[in-house]
Motif scaffolding. Sequence first.
Motif, PDB file in Angstrom:
ATOM      1  N   HIS A 232       1.074  -1.696  -0.267  1.00 41.24           N
ATOM      2  CA  HIS A 232       0.254   0.299  -0.113  1.00 41.24           C
ATOM      3  C   HIS A 232       1.363   1.196  -0.184  1.00 41.24           C
ATOM      4  N   CYS A 233       1.815   1.283   0.254  1.00 47.40           N
ATOM      5  CA  CYS A 233       2.713   2.243   0.538  1.00 47.40           C
ATOM      6  C   CYS A 233       4.560   1.996   0.095  1.00 47.40           C
ATOM      7  N   GLU A 234       4.159   1.036  -0.397  1.00 47.98           N
ATOM      8  CA  GLU A 234       5.497   0.619  -1.177  1.00 47.98           C
ATOM      9  C   GLU A 234       6.884   1.228  -0.499  1.00 47.98           C
ATOM     10  N   ARG A 235       6.215   0.219   0.822  1.00 42.08           N
ATOM     11  CA  ARG A 235       8.142   0.756   1.694  1.00 42.08           C
ATOM     12  C   ARG A 235       8.957  -0.715   2.066  1.00 42.08           C
ATOM     13  N   SER A 236       9.627  -0.788   2.452  1.00 43.42           N
ATOM     14  CA  SER A 236      10.603  -2.332   2.836  1.00 43.42           C
ATOM     15  C   SER A 236      10.336  -1.445   4.146  1.00 43.42           C
ATOM     16  N   PHE A 237      10.921  -2.971   5.126  1.00 46.36           N
ATOM     17  CA  PHE A 237      10.497  -3.370   6.405  1.00 46.36           C
ATOM     18  C   PHE A 237      12.256  -4.338   6.526  1.00 46.36           C
ATOM     19  N   ALA A 238      12.979  -3.856   7.418  1.00 47.93           N
ATOM     20  CA  ALA A 238      13.783  -5.069   7.828  1.00 47.93           C
ATOM     21  C   ALA A 238      13.368  -6.379   8.774  1.00 47.93           C
TER      22      ALA A 238
ATOM     23  N   HIS B 293      -2.811   3.295   6.876  1.00 47.10           N
ATOM     24  CA  HIS B 293      -3.676   2.265   6.644  1.00 47.10           C
ATOM     25  C   HIS B 293      -4.912   2.359   7.699  1.00 47.10           C
ATOM     26  N   ASN B 294      -5.384   1.189   7.630  1.00 45.05           N
ATOM     27  CA  ASN B 294      -6.877   1.102   8.839  1.00 45.05           C
ATOM     28  C   ASN B 294      -7.189  -0.251   9.403  1.00 45.05           C
TER      29      ASN B 294
ATOM     30  N   GLU C 163       9.422  -8.371  10.411  1.00 46.45           N
ATOM     31  CA  GLU C 163       8.184  -8.256  10.868  1.00 46.45           C
ATOM     32  C   GLU C 163       7.409  -7.138  11.577  1.00 46.45           C
ATOM     33  N   ASN C 164       8.169  -7.481  12.559  1.00 46.73           N
ATOM     34  CA  ASN C 164       7.677  -6.826  13.725  1.00 46.73           C
ATOM     35  C   ASN C 164       7.104  -4.583  13.299  1.00 46.73           C
ATOM     36  N   SER C 165       8.771  -4.406  12.301  1.00 42.80           N
ATOM     37  CA  SER C 165       8.338  -2.859  12.149  1.00 42.80           C
ATOM     38  C   SER C 165       7.601  -3.006  11.384  1.00 42.80           C
ATOM     39  N   LEU C 166       7.236  -4.054  10.663  1.00 42.41           N
ATOM     40  CA  LEU C 166       5.542  -3.896   8.886  1.00 42.41           C
ATOM     41  C   LEU C 166       4.767  -3.603  10.188  1.00 42.41           C
ATOM     42  N   ARG C 167       4.307  -4.418  10.865  1.00 42.65           N
ATOM     43  CA  ARG C 167       3.646  -4.306  12.055  1.00 42.65           C
ATOM     44  C   ARG C 167       3.399  -2.652  12.430  1.00 42.65           C
ATOM     45  N   GLN C 168       4.617  -2.338  13.616  1.00 42.30           N
ATOM     46  CA  GLN C 168       4.549  -1.596  13.697  1.00 42.30           C
ATOM     47  C   GLN C 168       4.270   0.063  13.029  1.00 42.30           C
ATOM     48  N   HIS C 169       4.264   0.100  11.285  1.00 33.95           N
ATOM     49  CA  HIS C 169       4.612   1.348  10.172  1.00 33.95           C
ATOM     50  C   HIS C 169       2.549   0.626  10.543  1.00 33.95           C
ATOM     51  N   VAL C 170       2.036  -0.590  10.116  1.00 33.26           N
ATOM     52  CA  VAL C 170       0.760  -0.155   9.483  1.00 33.26           C
ATOM     53  C   VAL C 170      -0.620   0.071  10.650  1.00 33.26           C
ATOM     54  N   ARG C 171      -0.164  -0.334  12.261  1.00 35.02           N
ATOM     55  CA  ARG C 171      -0.717   0.524  13.026  1.00 35.02           C
ATOM     56  C   ARG C 171      -0.564   1.497  13.259  1.00 35.02           C
ATOM     57  N   GLY C 172       0.502   1.900  13.225  1.00 34.25           N
ATOM     58  CA  GLY C 172       0.491   3.625  13.351  1.00 34.25           C
ATOM     59  C   GLY C 172       0.274   4.061  12.324  1.00 34.25           C
ATOM     60  N   SER C 173      -0.038   4.260  10.762  1.00 31.03           N
ATOM     61  CA  SER C 173       0.826   5.111   9.641  1.00 31.03           C
ATOM     62  C   SER C 173      -1.111   5.463   9.596  1.00 31.03           C
ATOM     63  N   PRO C 174      -0.989   6.542   9.217  1.00 26.77           N
ATOM     64  CA  PRO C 174      -2.791   7.153   8.964  1.00 26.77           C
ATOM     65  C   PRO C 174      -3.165   6.808   8.280  1.00 26.77           C
TER      66      PRO C 174
ATOM     67  N   PHE D 287      -8.007  -2.644   5.756  1.00 25.16           N
ATOM     68  CA  PHE D 287      -9.280  -2.807   5.746  1.00 25.16           C
ATOM     69  C   PHE D 287      -8.532  -1.367   4.702  1.00 25.16           C
ATOM     70  N   ALA D 288      -9.058  -0.594   4.206  1.00 19.34           N
ATOM     71  CA  ALA D 288      -9.334   0.403   2.405  1.00 19.34           C
ATOM     72  C   ALA D 288      -9.378   1.470   3.014  1.00 19.34           C
ATOM     73  N   ASP D 289     -10.367   1.401   3.838  1.00 24.75           N
ATOM     74  CA  ASP D 289     -10.777   3.219   3.933  1.00 24.75           C
ATOM     75  C   ASP D 289     -11.272   3.186   6.143  1.00 24.75           C
TER      76      ASP D 289
END
Length: 301
Positions: free
Chosen positions: A9-15, A30-31, A17-28, A40-42
């Motif tokens: 969705h953001c076209e970003r790589s993470f080192a 993502h839903n 799995e935990n970093s990816l999860r933190q990103h998904v949870r904290g990024s505006p 979710f999409a929105d």
Amino acid sequence: MTTFYYCIHCERSFASENSLRQHVRGSPRHNHCDDCNRDFADPTGLKDHWAHNSAHHYCQICDEHFDDDDELEDHHDSEHIHYRDCNQFFQSEDGLHEHRRQSPRHAYLYCSPCRRMFQSEHALRNHMRSSAHQRKSVVCPGNSCGSMFVSTSALVLHLESGVCPSGATRSAVNRFVRQHDRNHVITDPSRLITGRGRHTGCGIDEEVTWYATRAAWNGDAYECYLCHATFSSLRALNQHLGSPRHQRKIYICRWEGCQQRFSALSAFCQHVESEKCGVMRFNAQARRIVGGMLLGVRTIN
């Protein structure tokens, strides 16, 4: 070989799995539902998920989560106009009133003037025949009384209760009916006591009077030796024994397909007034018997 975790969705790589999860949870952007680990999409999709998934206890109006369904229902009841039967919310009490009044699912159980729901059609009919909606037009003919009632059954219950200044009692009412219903239109001669005694034309004019003493104490409560119901006091037990509960069912509805029996005239009158079987609408003789009894009730003393 280094493994990267990629957010499409953001076209970003993470080192990791935990970093990816933190990103998904904290990024505006993502839903994410943390409990279900779903994205979710929105925001609307996420809130719909919370609202309709049984794993969540979510109030859409307040955008607030609760620990369980009981807490959520308590919140709905205290903060919103929520109708549990339909799981609908209304902006005002008037909106809920109109829903109940017009909905085929509720209208037949709803008293619109009182804004009350009832558990059955029978309960609603009884309410509509009560003093809440009916004028008290039935006068007690007992000497020195003159109390007003909304129905014949209410008047008869008054006489049976023993509170009428005329001195009427349930036994006196039953004797009166036995004397006047000689064709057994509403009484059943097979249920009347037979044998030696003072006759009235339809059996012995007497009733069994039950009473209890302190011997009825069973160690925990006062017990009725007839039906084994228990009571906290001897007085309550004797009130139970003095009620029609254990008297013979001498009254009978003779309408075809009914044949229901009653131990008190007031209960019989309530039955015919309820129009469950239609006996009072179609049986003119039963109407005359009940009406005639009330005309002659002054003889009860």
